[in-house]
Design a protein around this motif. Sequence first.
Motif, mmCIF file in Angstrom:
data_model
loop_
_atom_site.group_PDB
_atom_site.id
_atom_site.type_symbol
_atom_site.label_atom_id
_atom_site.label_comp_id
_atom_site.label_asym_id
_atom_site.label_seq_id
_atom_site.Cartn_x
_atom_site.Cartn_y
_atom_site.Cartn_z
ATOM 1 N N ILE A 46 102.203 61.233 95.192
ATOM 2 C CA ILE A 46 103.282 61.672 94.811
ATOM 3 C C ILE A 46 103.911 60.679 93.865
ATOM 4 O O ILE A 46 104.388 59.533 94.234
ATOM 5 C CB ILE A 46 104.298 61.731 96.104
ATOM 6 N N GLY A 47 103.792 60.927 92.572
ATOM 7 C CA GLY A 47 104.035 59.858 91.377
ATOM 8 C C GLY A 47 105.425 59.904 90.951
ATOM 9 O O GLY A 47 106.233 59.208 90.639
ATOM 10 N N PHE A 48 105.745 61.354 90.728
ATOM 11 C CA PHE A 48 107.109 61.955 90.342
ATOM 12 C C PHE A 48 108.015 62.218 91.120
ATOM 13 O O PHE A 48 107.995 62.942 92.058
ATOM 14 C CB PHE A 48 107.018 63.408 89.284
ATOM 15 N N HIS A 49 109.071 61.423 91.354
ATOM 16 C CA HIS A 49 110.357 61.429 92.236
ATOM 17 C C HIS A 49 111.582 61.249 91.461
ATOM 18 O O HIS A 49 111.716 60.749 90.316
ATOM 19 C CB HIS A 49 109.995 60.628 93.189
ATOM 20 N N THR A 50 112.770 61.683 92.106
ATOM 21 C CA THR A 50 114.079 61.195 91.705
ATOM 22 C C THR A 50 114.349 59.877 91.802
ATOM 23 O O THR A 50 113.422 58.902 92.530
ATOM 24 C CB THR A 50 115.194 61.913 92.235
ATOM 25 N N PRO A 51 115.242 59.147 91.054
ATOM 26 C CA PRO A 51 115.462 57.678 91.336
ATOM 27 C C PRO A 51 115.975 57.336 92.718
ATOM 28 O O PRO A 51 115.420 56.335 93.220
ATOM 29 C CB PRO A 51 116.850 57.407 90.623
ATOM 30 N N ALA A 52 116.173 58.584 93.602
ATOM 31 C CA ALA A 52 116.847 58.296 94.990
ATOM 32 C C ALA A 52 115.282 58.358 95.912
ATOM 33 O O ALA A 52 115.551 57.983 96.993
ATOM 34 C CB ALA A 52 117.688 59.293 95.335
ATOM 35 N N GLY A 53 114.194 58.756 95.302
ATOM 36 C CA GLY A 53 112.988 58.662 95.953
ATOM 37 C C GLY A 53 112.546 60.009 96.449
ATOM 38 O O GLY A 53 111.613 60.409 97.264
#
Length: 67
Positions: A46-53
Amino acid sequence: MSIKLSVPDLSDLKPTWSPDGTSVTFGLPLLPDSTYTARLNSDHNIGFHTPAGIPLWPRQLDFQTGP
């Protein structure tokens, strides 16, 4: 019959993010009249995520270049 695939070395790939952090651009050389598959995230990576994780659900993008 043997099919040989060529995979470019992407170890030095540096993505460019938009100022608002909602888009990413990868500078990859693509061949004309070719079909490609790109995967964003997987069950184990999981490399792509929102700034909130919050992670992006795994996505597969299939596309073909023109002549």
